[in-house]
Design an enzyme around this catalytic site. Structure first.
Site, mmCIF file in Angstrom:
data_model
loop_
_atom_site.group_PDB
_atom_site.id
_atom_site.type_symbol
_atom_site.label_atom_id
_atom_site.label_comp_id
_atom_site.label_asym_id
_atom_site.label_seq_id
_atom_site.Cartn_x
_atom_site.Cartn_y
_atom_site.Cartn_z
ATOM 1 N N SER A 41 0.763 -1.225 -0.089
ATOM 2 C CA SER A 41 -0.126 -0.147 0.229
ATOM 3 C C SER A 41 0.774 1.144 0.052
ATOM 4 O O SER A 41 1.978 1.211 0.348
ATOM 5 C CB SER A 41 -0.795 0.040 1.288
ATOM 6 O OG SER A 41 -1.582 1.312 1.363
ATOM 7 N N TYR A 46 -1.919 -0.404 10.041
ATOM 8 C CA TYR A 46 -1.865 -0.941 8.626
ATOM 9 C C TYR A 46 -0.623 -0.491 8.155
ATOM 10 O O TYR A 46 -0.218 -1.200 7.268
ATOM 11 C CB TYR A 46 -3.102 -0.146 8.083
ATOM 12 C CG TYR A 46 -3.478 -0.538 6.724
ATOM 13 C CD1 TYR A 46 -4.071 -1.808 6.362
ATOM 14 C CD2 TYR A 46 -3.204 0.227 5.597
ATOM 15 C CE1 TYR A 46 -4.367 -2.360 4.849
ATOM 16 C CE2 TYR A 46 -3.275 0.015 4.352
ATOM 17 C CZ TYR A 46 -3.874 -1.059 3.806
ATOM 18 O OH TYR A 46 -4.083 -1.317 2.528
ATOM 19 N N ALA A 49 2.279 -0.074 9.137
ATOM 20 C CA ALA A 49 3.501 -0.832 9.622
ATOM 21 C C ALA A 49 3.537 -2.085 8.909
ATOM 22 O O ALA A 49 4.630 -2.479 8.242
ATOM 23 C CB ALA A 49 3.461 -0.908 11.023
#
Length: 266
Positions: A142, A155, A157
């Protein structure tokens, strides 16, 4: 095109969003897909593939559970005589809590699915792909894993870990002819982001969705599927250990005063 004719492929998170779109694309180009998901929505994905004349078989798995990942790989080998491509796409958001409001149970679960899941996919898929003479592994990371501002701490990390995992595993698979890359989606309309898009439509504010990137819009799953398929195909035969941002240009800039096209910044 028929870039995947005869190829054995696993897609996790295939029940919706990017996973479903990529499953349909792989199958439309001749791929034989094991469509894996934690929900029975994957049955619908396979029905869509069948209706279009493609080949896909569903399997219910928890992508962060080792035994389940082993089952999916074994199924590909049983049904399609081996494995050529693994798309480790399954993930969860983990909400939007800040570091100080995130409990250990939440971040542990996010890391289990989002990071340990891709680790398990590489661990168990790569040896089978090597047996076929090489192939590709694609991971869904992402833009949240590139820098702050696109997701919660948990999220973000987890996705930063996925990016590094692609690099490390590409190196550790040196000489095997197995390539490992990651895609880094920006805001994309999936099951995870459905509430955001639904609210924007109901409130007549779709013009605000994705407004921070230069294209001024969110992405559709099919746009991410095309990049994942490229990385999985021989078209990307010299692309390895990379994290490709597919975010409308969001990550191309540091925060600055926004300038409208044709206007002077103030």
């Amino acid at each position: 095109m028929a870039r995947f004719t005869g190829k054995s492929i696993i897609v996790t998170g295939a029940g919706s969003g990017i996973g479903r779109a990529t499953t349909l694309l792989f199958a439309s180009e001749g791929g034989r897909v094991i469509a894996a998901d934690k929900t029975d929505a994957v049955e619908e994905t396979c029905a869509l593939v069948d209706k279009a004349g493609g080949t896909a078989h569903p399997i219910l798995i928890d992508a962060g559970n080792e035994e389940d990942v082993i089952r999916a790989v074994a199924m590909a080998c049983e049904y399609y005589d081996g494995l050529d491509i693994m798309f480790a796409n399954a993930g969860i958001s983990g909400g939007m809590a800040n570091i100080f409001d995130t409990d250990v149970a939440l971040i542990t679960e996010v890391l289990r699915v989002n990071l340990i899941g891709p680790f398990l996919a590489i661990k168990h898929a790569a040896p089978k792909i090597v047996e076929r003479g090489g192939g590709a592994i694609v991971l869904t990371a992402s833009v949240a894993g590139i820098r702050s501002g696109a997701g919660s701490p948990a999220y973000s990390a987890s996705k930063a870990g996925v990016i590094n995992l692609a690099m490390v595993s590409a190196q550790q698979l040196s000489g095997s002819n197995v390539r490992v890359n990651a895609i880094c989606p920006g805001l994309t309309e999936t099951g995870m982001t459905k509430p955001t898009f639904d609210y924007a439509r109901e409130a007549g504010k779709m013009d605000r969705v994705g407004r921070l990137n230069p294209l001024r819009r969110g992405a559709q799953p099919e746009e991410l599927a095309k990049v994942a398929a490229f990385l999985a195909s021989d078209d990307a035969s010299y692309v390895n250990g990379q994290a490709i941002a597919v975010d409308g240009g969001l990550s191309s800039s540091h925060p600055v005063t926004k300038q409208e096209y044709g206007k002077t910044a103030v």
